[in-house]
Design a protein around this motif. Structure first.
Motif, short mmCIF file in Angstrom:
data_model
loop_
_atom_site.label_atom_id
_atom_site.label_comp_id
_atom_site.label_asym_id
_atom_site.label_seq_id
_atom_site.Cartn_x
_atom_site.Cartn_y
_atom_site.Cartn_z
N GLU A 189 0.84 -1.08 0.08
CA GLU A 189 0.07 0.18 0.14
C GLU A 189 0.91 1.34 0.10
O GLU A 189 0.58 2.19 -0.70
CB GLU A 189 -1.05 -0.14 1.25
CG GLU A 189 -1.87 1.06 1.32
CD GLU A 189 -2.74 1.39 0.07
OE1 GLU A 189 -3.22 0.34 -0.40
OE2 GLU A 189 -3.09 2.46 -0.22
N ALA A 190 2.06 1.19 0.60
CA ALA A 190 2.79 2.44 0.67
C ALA A 190 3.46 2.58 -0.64
O ALA A 190 3.57 3.96 -1.16
CB ALA A 190 3.96 2.32 1.88
N ASP A 225 1.52 16.99 -1.93
CA ASP A 225 2.91 16.92 -1.96
C ASP A 225 3.73 17.56 -2.56
O ASP A 225 3.65 18.04 -3.82
CB ASP A 225 3.20 15.10 -2.31
CG ASP A 225 2.66 14.17 -0.97
OD1 ASP A 225 1.60 13.63 -1.41
OD2 ASP A 225 3.33 14.06 -0.08
N ARG A 256 2.15 1.93 -3.64
CA ARG A 256 0.94 2.34 -4.61
C ARG A 256 0.90 3.97 -4.23
O ARG A 256 0.31 4.92 -4.76
CB ARG A 256 -0.22 1.97 -4.25
CG ARG A 256 -0.43 0.41 -4.87
CD ARG A 256 -1.63 -0.44 -4.77
NE ARG A 256 -2.04 -0.85 -3.35
CZ ARG A 256 -1.55 -1.93 -3.12
NH1 ARG A 256 -0.80 -2.82 -3.35
NH2 ARG A 256 -2.06 -2.10 -1.57
N SER A 257 0.84 4.33 -2.96
CA SER A 257 0.48 5.78 -2.34
C SER A 257 1.84 6.77 -2.62
O SER A 257 1.56 7.80 -3.27
CB SER A 257 0.52 5.77 -0.74
OG SER A 257 0.64 7.40 -0.27
N ILE A 258 2.83 6.22 -2.79
CA ILE A 258 4.11 6.87 -3.07
C ILE A 258 3.86 7.06 -4.75
O ILE A 258 4.14 8.22 -5.31
CB ILE A 258 5.49 6.19 -2.69
CG1 ILE A 258 5.73 6.06 -1.67
CG2 ILE A 258 6.40 6.74 -3.80
CD1 ILE A 258 6.79 5.43 -1.06
N ARG A 259 3.38 6.09 -5.41
CA ARG A 259 3.70 6.28 -6.95
C ARG A 259 2.33 7.38 -7.31
O ARG A 259 2.29 8.12 -8.03
CB ARG A 259 3.47 5.00 -7.60
CG ARG A 259 4.68 4.19 -7.92
CD ARG A 259 4.36 3.01 -8.78
NE ARG A 259 3.90 1.90 -7.60
CZ ARG A 259 4.42 0.92 -6.95
NH1 ARG A 259 5.57 1.12 -6.75
NH2 ARG A 259 3.90 0.10 -6.28
N ALA A 260 1.24 7.11 -6.46
CA ALA A 260 0.13 8.07 -6.58
C ALA A 260 0.41 9.50 -6.39
O ALA A 260 0.27 10.59 -6.98
CB ALA A 260 -1.14 7.81 -5.87
N ALA A 261 1.13 9.69 -5.18
CA ALA A 261 1.80 10.98 -4.81
C ALA A 261 2.60 11.34 -6.07
O ALA A 261 2.61 12.84 -6.35
CB ALA A 261 2.45 10.90 -3.57
N SER A 294 0.44 12.85 -8.76
CA SER A 294 -0.01 13.98 -8.40
C SER A 294 0.81 15.20 -8.70
O SER A 294 0.34 16.27 -9.23
CB SER A 294 -0.72 13.84 -7.08
OG SER A 294 -1.22 15.18 -6.44
N SER A 341 -2.25 19.27 1.94
CA SER A 341 -2.92 18.19 1.41
C SER A 341 -2.30 17.72 0.44
O SER A 341 -2.20 16.66 -0.30
CB SER A 341 -4.33 18.08 1.07
OG SER A 341 -4.56 19.31 0.00
N ARG A 396 8.23 10.40 2.52
CA ARG A 396 7.13 9.17 2.18
C ARG A 396 8.13 8.00 1.90
O ARG A 396 7.91 6.65 2.37
CB ARG A 396 6.22 9.47 1.11
CG ARG A 396 4.79 10.17 1.70
CD ARG A 396 4.11 10.26 0.26
NE ARG A 396 3.07 10.99 0.58
CZ ARG A 396 1.66 10.41 0.51
NH1 ARG A 396 1.64 9.20 0.13
NH2 ARG A 396 0.66 10.96 0.59
#
Length: 710
Positions: free
Chosen positions: A456-457, A515, A459-464, A467, A513, A523
């Motif tokens: 999950e971390a 990055d 996926r969150s990093i790649r999404a950030a 963004s 909110s 992260r």
């Protein structure tokens, strides 16, 4: 009814007609059979038929003992006499098994009983005058697949490879060539004496290796002399190695180049997850003509035609099926102490593949790599030796058995231990220490260890990252649309890209909110904390004390929790400590042999302290400047340090981390070339920030252009 009541299991009855004599019944039959087994084992002829007789005698003896004890119709004297005779049979079984301990497994409760054993059991019962009902014909139903078998997969690209070469035939010549029948050593227990021969210490355990044929790898990189010697041994025909060099001496490169020298493709490399991507990177550097593929999960993204297949222990169980059928000519097991417990699932997977390769391929290359071959005790060697084909579960085999026979000694003879130890080492134990090859090493080096962040971390990093890249792209497009003069630049306007990156770097109004480049790196550091601590724990067990550096407190907290979970004692150096507390932790790390790791804040411990008791350090988070990284390394690499220093830099693969590491290295490389090492360049950290943002924006622009073109 005659005294031929139903026996145990209701399987046999005594023939009517004559009184029982000492030479009647099953006991004399068992006595004759066990003497046959004893005689054959003494001569070293432990054939499958003898093993079956041993098992059946043992089983029938147990049944008869239970029947005699339960038979109240017999007198106490008669029962005692029969039990005494059964004890004699048990004694012969025990002394026979002492000569070949593999026989003991045949009497285990869960030991398999073959159809041949069932048939022999009926024959012995009939010879004893027992009536044995014929067993009904059994219909063998298909066995339910085990849980491990249900998890196994076959990637589509592997199916394509099979279809491209459907006539791959195994080569069984190796099995016949290596079969060695013991003569002088028949009946001797050998595994334990071989293990004990390494307990006494003595000289460094290292096979004699030839002088290097070349000083360069296929990728043009310079080889160290000790690396070249192992590659030369592989080129000369040696095929099994326990490569136990201390960490930092280039075992990965040696294995890859040995495989190339031996032509051992397809090559399987089994590694811990934390170094999986590093192996792929090293393969690209050292053997660029042999493509490597990394197995993730079910392997749907692998290249089925690659020469080098890299898989981690955790997913190997899903792939043992197709890997065993691929026609592998080599196998490397990294951090081979992971298989020290032969009963663990990952060990069984590795040993299963190794055995299959050895029986289907002539002269395969088998390499076990570990800086810590012994973790708990000397028995940790056995599974590694079994992987290499030097021993099986009970005895030495192949070339090792032949070498021991040629000694002309037995374990009872003086001199056997030293000679046997040398025979094992000559099979391919290679151990070099940093202090012994220090002249071959740079005095200080940085080695990258890529790790995958795929939970999950990750996926969150790649999404950030997406963004942040999207925000940069939107600003870039707004500026283009607002231009009224100066014309339009075809393709990517690289000048504008840098301007947008600089504006983003200077922007102080970004929403909480959203990055920015700093929160992105934090992260990534948080996601790397646990695998970095795992790597530090591994180093501590194999190479001694380790210094662990991190930038953020939460990364240090996670690292310390991971080390505690792994049973590693640690000290901690943080910015909020008083001077006395800080010194207490430094002294504990320096003086207490049980404190294996010191977890340091990069800013609090990066300058002004001496940690030269260690020669390995882990950089869990990247610095923004090369100078800051160098300062941290210099806590270990300083006057008084006797050993070469290796800084292991943990890199999150497929993230911004990789690009920032390259930027820092480029700054250092430019300085070295320009100033010839006389001075160090003090890099402006904002340069790295901007270059990282440029990378994100250019990547987004290239992706957009590619979509428009398609």
């Amino acid at each position: 009814m005659a005294r031929g009541a139903q026996r145990q299991n209701g399987a046999r009855t005594r023939t009517r007609g004559r009184p029982r004599q000492d030479n009647d019944g099953i006991i004399p039959v068992l006595a004759r059979t066990v003497r046959e087994v004893e005689s054959e084992v003494q001569r070293g002829r432990v054939l499958p038929s003898i093993r079956t007789k041993f098992q059946v005698v043992g089983l029938l003896m147990r049944e008869e003992r239970a029947r005699v004890k339960a038979d109240e119709a017999q007198s106490v004297t008669r029962r005692a006499e029969e039990l005494k005779r059964l004890d004699g049979i048990a004694t012969i079984l025990a002394t026979t098994a002492a000569r070949d301990t593999s026989l003991l497994g045949l009497l285990a409760d869960d030991a398999a009983i073959s159809d041949h054993a069932r048939s022999l059991r009926r024959e012995l019962l009939r010879a004893a005058g027992m009536q044995v009902p014929e067993e009904p014909a059994r219909t063998r139903e298909p066995a339910e697949p085990t849980a491990a078998e249900q998890r196994q997969v076959v990637p589509r690209s592997v199916v394509s490879r099979r279809l491209a070469n459907p006539f791959l035939e195994p080569d069984y010549s190796a099995a016949a060539k290596l079969a060695v029948k013991p003569r002088r050593l028949a009946g001797w227990e050998l595994i334990d004496p071989l293990l004990k021969s390494f307990e006494g210490g003595g000289e460094l355990s290292c096979k004699d290796l030839p002088e290097p044929v070349t000083t360069r790898g296929a990728g043009g990189l310079e080889l160290m002399p000790h690396q070249g010697r192992l590659v030369a041994a592989a080129a000369a025909g040696h095929r099994t190695f326990l490569l136990a060099d201390e960490p930092g001496l280039g075992k990965t490169a040696q294995a890859l180049l040995a495989a190339q020298a031996a032509g051992a493709y397809p090559l399987l490399v089994v590694v811990p997850n934390v170094v999986k991507m590093n192996w792929a990177r090293e393969a690209t550097l050292w053997t660029p003509r042999h493509p490597a593929t990394v197995v993730h999960g079910d392997g749907e993204t692998i290249d089925g035609f690659a020469d080098i297949i890299i898989v981690n222990y955790e997913v190997l169980d899903r792939h043992v099926g197709w890997l065993g059928e691929l026609g592998l000519r080599g196998m490397v097991v990294d951090e081979a102490h992971y298989i020290k417990n032969p009963k663990s699932q990952r060990s069984r997977n590795v040993l299963q593949l190794s055995e299959r390769i050895r029986t289907r391929t002539a002269n395969p290359l088998l390499m076990a790599l570990t800086g810590t071959p012994l973790v708990n005790d000397i028995e940790d060697f056995t599974a590694i030796w079994q992987f290499l084909g030097w021993v099986d579960e009970t005895k030495p085999v192949g070339e090792l058995m032949a070498a021991l026979e040629e000694l002309g000694l037995t374990p009872a003879d003086r001199g056997f231990s030293a000679a046997a130890r040398a025979a094992v080492i000559d099979r391919g134990i290679v151990r070099r220490r940093k202090v012994d090859v220090a002249t071959d090493l740079p005095s200080r080096r940085v080695s990258d260890v890529p790790v995958e962040i795929d939970d999950e971390a990750g996926r969150s990093i790649r999404a950030a990252e997406q963004s942040l890249a999207g925000r940069l792209l939107a600003r870039y497009e707004r500026v283009l649309q607002a231009r009224t003069a100066g014309g339009v630049v075809e393709g990517v306007d690289h000048v504008l890209v840098r301007q947008v990156a600089a504006w983003e770097r200077a922007n102080k109004t970004t929403k909480k909110s959203e990055d920015n480049v700093f929160t992105m790196m934090r992260r990534i550091g948080q996601a790397k904390a646990s695998p970095a601590a795992d790597y530090a724990a591994q180093l501590a067990r194999s190479a001694g004390k380790v210094v662990f550096f991190a930038k953020h407190i939460d990364v240090m907290d996670t690292a310390e929790a991971t080390l505690a979970k792994r049973g590693i004692r640690y000290a901690s150096i943080r910015g909020d400590q008083t001077a006395s507390v800080r010194q207490k932790h430094i002294d504990a790390f320096t003086n207490d042999p049980d404190v294996a790791v010191v977890v340091c804040s990069l800013t609090a411990a990066g300058v002004g302290i001496n940690l030269q008791v260690a020669s390995n350090l882990v950089l869990a988070e990247l610095s923004w400047t090369h100078a800051e990284q160098t300062q941290a390394i210099d806590r270990v690499h300083r006057i008084g340090q006797d050993e070469p220093v290796t800084a292991w830099r943990i890199i999150a693969a497929q993230t911004l981390d990789t690009r920032i590491a390259e930027l820092i290295d480029n700054k250092a490389g430019l300085a070295a070339r320009a100033l010839d090492g006389a001075d160090q360049e003090i890099s402006d950290s904002s340069d790295v920030h901007i270059e990282a943002l440029v990378t994100l924006l250019e990547g987004a622009l290239e992706e957009r252009i590619s979509r428009q073109a398609s």
